[in-house]
Enzyme design. Structure first.
Site, PDB file in Angstrom:
ATOM      1  N   GLY A 163       2.030   1.060  -4.225  1.00 52.76           N
ATOM      2  CA  GLY A 163       2.877  -0.022  -4.723  1.00 52.76           C
ATOM      3  C   GLY A 163       4.198   0.452  -5.298  1.00 52.76           C
ATOM      4  O   GLY A 163       5.098  -0.360  -5.518  1.00 52.76           O
ATOM      5  N   THR A 171       0.794  -1.226   0.000  1.00 54.92           N
ATOM      6  CA  THR A 171       0.000   0.000   0.000  1.00 54.92           C
ATOM      7  C   THR A 171       0.832   1.285   0.000  1.00 54.92           C
ATOM      8  O   THR A 171       0.303   2.349  -0.266  1.00 54.92           O
ATOM      9  CB  THR A 171      -0.977   0.000   1.199  1.00 54.92           C
ATOM     10  OG1 THR A 171      -1.924   1.036   1.035  1.00 54.92           O
ATOM     11  CG2 THR A 171      -0.248   0.170   2.518  1.00 54.92           C
ATOM     12  N   TYR A 172       2.127   1.174   0.270  1.00 55.74           N
ATOM     13  CA  TYR A 172       2.969   2.373   0.321  1.00 55.74           C
ATOM     14  C   TYR A 172       3.105   2.975  -1.080  1.00 55.74           C
ATOM     15  O   TYR A 172       3.608   2.342  -1.994  1.00 55.74           O
ATOM     16  CB  TYR A 172       4.355   2.071   0.876  1.00 55.74           C
ATOM     17  CG  TYR A 172       4.388   1.633   2.322  1.00 55.74           C
ATOM     18  CD1 TYR A 172       3.289   1.749   3.163  1.00 55.74           C
ATOM     19  CD2 TYR A 172       5.541   1.091   2.855  1.00 55.74           C
ATOM     20  CE1 TYR A 172       3.349   1.346   4.486  1.00 55.74           C
ATOM     21  CE2 TYR A 172       5.610   0.693   4.181  1.00 55.74           C
ATOM     22  CZ  TYR A 172       4.509   0.819   4.983  1.00 55.74           C
ATOM     23  OH  TYR A 172       4.571   0.415   6.294  1.00 55.74           O
ATOM     24  N   ARG A 173       2.624   4.200  -1.213  1.00 60.25           N
ATOM     25  CA  ARG A 173       2.688   4.942  -2.469  1.00 60.25           C
ATOM     26  C   ARG A 173       2.064   4.151  -3.619  1.00 60.25           C
ATOM     27  O   ARG A 173       2.570   4.145  -4.732  1.00 60.25           O
ATOM     28  CB  ARG A 173       4.129   5.321  -2.810  1.00 60.25           C
ATOM     29  CG  ARG A 173       4.745   6.255  -1.821  1.00 60.25           C
ATOM     30  CD  ARG A 173       4.281   7.658  -2.107  1.00 60.25           C
ATOM     31  NE  ARG A 173       4.586   8.504  -0.969  1.00 60.25           N
ATOM     32  CZ  ARG A 173       3.941   9.610  -0.723  1.00 60.25           C
ATOM     33  NH1 ARG A 173       2.983  10.013  -1.500  1.00 60.25           N
ATOM     34  NH2 ARG A 173       4.247  10.325   0.305  1.00 60.25           N
TER      35      ARG A 173
END
Length: 183
Positions: free
Chosen positions: A60, A56-58
């Protein structure tokens, strides 16, 4: 460099873990890809080996940047990522179900450019999925070689104890283990 073992395993990790939540290719990202690759390189050059990211960070892109930055040094890195976050609008595109975690892990492996992760973590609890199903899925990932170790993030101590208890109960009584449901 000082290292510690990961939990009760024999895997040695640097005491400092590089979190990559802000690494991304988006021009609005706090840490653009070129800077993120530099940070990762300096972190590894200093003797650290533990890097954490998530699907979920940025959106993917953190996994993509991390994967590119460690591609030529993969054997030096203890790579951790997480799954459970929404990956689409549908009701099965989130959570800790076997279906979602399997798709999430495959997508993370593609973005990271690797065939395994050292530590795969359930990012958040999922009250809609029986913990037996989640634990069975994680066990399958380890058995397949796509994941070396499993863990969790953002869980309460009681939730962790419950998951361990269920896993131990399932191991002691295989008939109580999560079995697929056929409609």
């Amino acid at each position: 460099m000082r290292y510690a073992t990961l939990g009760r395993s024999g895997l040695h990790v640097s005491r400092a873990c590089l979190g990559t939540m802000n690494f991304g290719t988006d021009p609005q990202a706090p840490t653009p890809a070129t800077e993120a690759r530099r940070v990762i390189g300096e972190f590894l050059d200093a003797g650290h080996n533990f890097i954490d990211t998530a699907d979920t960070y940025r959106g993917g892109t953190s996994e993509e940047v991390v994967g590119q930055a460690i591609a030529h040094r993969r054997s030096e890195v203890v790579l951790a990522t997480k799954g459970a976050a929404p990956q689409g609008a549908g009701p099965n595109n989130r959570g800790l179900s076997r279906a979602h975690l399997t798709r999430a892990l495959e997508a993370s492996l593609r973005r990271l450019g690797t065939d395994y992760v050292d530590l795969y973590q359930c990012h958040v609890p999922d009250p809609d999925t029986p913990i037996d199903e989640t634990m069975a899925a994680l066990d399958g990932f380890v058995r397949s070689g796509k994941v070396r170790y499993v863990g969790c993030s953002n869980f309460t101590a009681a939730g962790i104890v419950s998951a361990q208890w269920r896993r131990n109960a399932s191991a002691a009584h295989p008939s109580s283990a999560c079995k697929p449901t056929i409609p």
